[in-house]
Design an enzyme around this catalytic site. Structure first.
Site, short mmCIF file in Angstrom:
data_model
loop_
_atom_site.label_atom_id
_atom_site.label_comp_id
_atom_site.label_asym_id
_atom_site.label_seq_id
_atom_site.Cartn_x
_atom_site.Cartn_y
_atom_site.Cartn_z
N GLY A 1 -10.35 -27.81 11.49
CA GLY A 1 -11.46 -27.90 10.69
C GLY A 1 -11.96 -26.54 9.93
N GLY B 1 -8.83 -20.95 14.07
CA GLY B 1 -7.90 -21.22 15.32
C GLY B 1 -6.69 -21.21 14.96
N GLU B 2 -6.28 -22.42 14.06
CA GLU B 2 -5.08 -22.57 13.63
C GLU B 2 -4.02 -21.42 13.34
OE1 GLU B 2 -7.64 -25.78 14.35
OE2 GLU B 2 -7.65 -24.40 13.08
N HIS C 1 -7.06 -32.66 15.32
CA HIS C 1 -7.68 -33.78 14.83
C HIS C 1 -8.58 -33.77 13.58
CE1 HIS C 1 -10.69 -31.88 17.43
NE2 HIS C 1 -11.71 -32.08 16.57
N HIS D 1 1.53 -10.52 -1.50
CA HIS D 1 1.36 -9.28 -0.99
C HIS D 1 1.68 -9.26 0.40
CE1 HIS D 1 -2.09 -7.58 -4.15
NE2 HIS D 1 -0.94 -8.13 -4.75
N ASN D 2 1.46 -10.23 0.92
CA ASN D 2 1.71 -10.28 2.38
C ASN D 2 2.97 -11.18 3.13
OD1 ASN D 2 -1.85 -10.78 2.41
ND2 ASN D 2 -0.98 -8.90 3.15
#
Length: 170
Positions: free
Chosen positions: A71, A75-76, A9, A103-104
């Site tokens: 937010g 967590g995502e 959300h 780099h990643n």
């Protein structure tokens, strides 16, 4: 290029903005939700789907990328990184967005919808999508170590310098 998006959300407004921005810039955007505002929705439901789609398409040889938004984006990013084959990077600047790709070879970017102005977050996503992986040997080697660990759960060997060998004395 196909770009898979998932959020919660707190990232819904940015996700909706990015769907239009991506289409206007020639990307094929795939929305994995949410599709309506729900203050108590669960980000893994949507971010895992976006990350799974990226991993599946990349395994088929496509250059798909993903964007997950919350937010803070923390967590995502964690959710996306649970998907085998995904390297999700939390970005908070143009530099971190570029380095995530250079780099990643990150294939999913995570941004915090409550932490930056819309224009800045859009720019972070743009930099991420347009920056290529450098292909430098050291980065390829490191990503390879992660990929092996991801499938075998075997730790990479320690270098001699970590074991008190000749390099440790230098």
């Amino acid at each position: 290029m196909r770009v898979h998006l998932g959020s919660d959300h707190a990232g819904l407004d940015l996700k909706d903005h990015l769907l239009t921005w991506l289409a206007d810039h020639g990307y094929e955007a795939v929305d994995h939700g949410p599709f309506v505002y729900d203050a108590v929705d669960d980000y893994p439901v949507f971010c895992l789907r976006a990350a799974e789609a990226v991993a599946a398409e990349r395994a088929e040889g496509h250059d798909s990328l993903g964007v997950v938004i919350g937010g803070s984006g923390n967590g995502e990013q964690i959710a996306a990184n649970k998907v085998i084959g995904v390297r999700a990077a939390l970005v908070w600047s143009e530099e971190t967005a570029a380095l995530a790709r250079e780099h990643n070879d990150a294939n999913v970017v995570s941004v915090g919808g409550r932490l930056h102005p819309l224009a800045d977050m859009t720019r972070f996503v743009e930099v991420f999508l347009t920056t290529p992986f450098s292909g430098e040997e050291r980065h390829v080697r490191r990503i390879g170590q992660l990929a092996v660990y991801e499938t075998t759960r075997e730790l990479p060997p320690l270098p001699e310098s970590a074991l008190g060998g000749p390099a440790a004395d230098a």
